[in-house]
Design a protein around this motif. Sequence first.
Motif, short mmCIF file in Angstrom:
data_model
loop_
_atom_site.label_atom_id
_atom_site.label_comp_id
_atom_site.label_asym_id
_atom_site.label_seq_id
_atom_site.Cartn_x
_atom_site.Cartn_y
_atom_site.Cartn_z
N LEU A 126 0.83 -1.20 0.00
CA LEU A 126 0.00 0.00 0.00
C LEU A 126 0.87 1.25 0.00
CD1 LEU A 126 -2.74 1.38 0.11
CD2 LEU A 126 -2.73 1.11 2.60
N ALA A 127 1.96 1.24 0.77
CA ALA A 127 2.88 2.38 0.75
C ALA A 127 3.44 2.60 -0.66
CB ALA A 127 4.02 2.15 1.74
N ASP A 145 -3.51 -2.21 5.72
CA ASP A 145 -2.21 -2.38 6.35
C ASP A 145 -2.26 -3.56 7.32
OD1 ASP A 145 0.37 -2.09 7.16
OD2 ASP A 145 -0.01 -0.43 8.53
N PRO A 154 4.64 0.05 10.03
CA PRO A 154 4.50 0.66 8.70
C PRO A 154 5.76 1.44 8.36
CG PRO A 154 3.30 1.97 10.29
CD PRO A 154 3.83 0.77 11.05
N GLY A 158 4.81 4.10 5.15
CA GLY A 158 3.39 4.14 5.46
C GLY A 158 3.04 5.08 6.60
N PHE A 162 0.22 7.06 4.87
CA PHE A 162 -1.15 6.69 5.22
C PHE A 162 -1.93 7.88 5.80
CE2 PHE A 162 0.37 2.06 6.13
CZ PHE A 162 0.60 1.87 4.78
N ALA A 171 -5.95 6.40 9.56
CA ALA A 171 -4.71 5.66 9.33
C ALA A 171 -4.33 4.84 10.56
CB ALA A 171 -3.59 6.62 8.96
N THR A 175 -4.07 0.72 10.65
CA THR A 175 -2.83 0.03 10.99
C THR A 175 -2.94 -0.73 12.31
OG1 THR A 175 -1.46 1.56 9.72
CG2 THR A 175 -0.38 0.36 11.50
#
Length: 273
Positions: A126-127, A145, A154, A158, A162, A171, A175
């Motif tokens: 995702l990052a 995440d 992360p 991230g 995020f 976010a 996470t």
Amino acid sequence: MFQDLRFDTLICDVPRPRVARITLNRPQAMNAYTFALCGELQAAIAAFRDEDELTVLILTGAGNRAFCTGGDIGGSDEAHRAAVAAAPMGRGREMRDGMQAAVLALTKLDKPSIAMIRGFAVAGGLALALACDFRFAAQSARLGDTSNKVGLLPDEGGAWLFPRAMGLDRALKMTLLHEIYDAETALHLGLVTEVVVDASLEARTFAFCDALSAKAPLAVRLTKLMMSRAPDITLAQSMMDAQLAVHIANPSEDVREGVAAFREKRPPKFWGR
């Protein structure tokens, strides 16, 4: 030439005029990254960056199961893992020189990049997607995440990317609770630019790239540079950026061609000069 690059973990090609594509090619591992993949990804991004004839980058994953599922926690080379564990600050240096460097390389590009997402884009995946300028996701895509699920962090960018995409509270929730969202929810949360039916994802992404590559390359690159810097500087500083940028754009052949095409009522032909 970009399209002549050969890697063990990536496929690089030019599927459309002026459009480069990097495909993470570890479908058996859901395109999870290794240190070797990160090095190859940095080299591929640099090759795209330096080839002026290429104006847009697509980043995607091989197969339909995943864009990228973050770091490969089960299949890394044992000798490499031992060397990292034995080195002073080894884990931090591995991250710095690995996926963090790849994410930074994407964010520093002055040409637009698009993540084309099928399947899972989670954790470092995702990052990586958020490091691109745009994210086109198939309806069946899943984003989130999962790093905290196994006690990881992360750490590929991230923690910065995020919250800027979805807000700090969302976010943290994603996470800390290791949430994964369907594509429509990800769109609502700000993680995705556009959701496309699975069968049309590639065609829609190509159409968007064609539209971008038809624009004046200098104007596109300078606009991206100006807008990328804007959140971290004042309005006055952004205006100073614009004053400097016009010294490149305004005298260019592209601007002369654009004005001539407007007057002659025809489509312009830009060359990035």
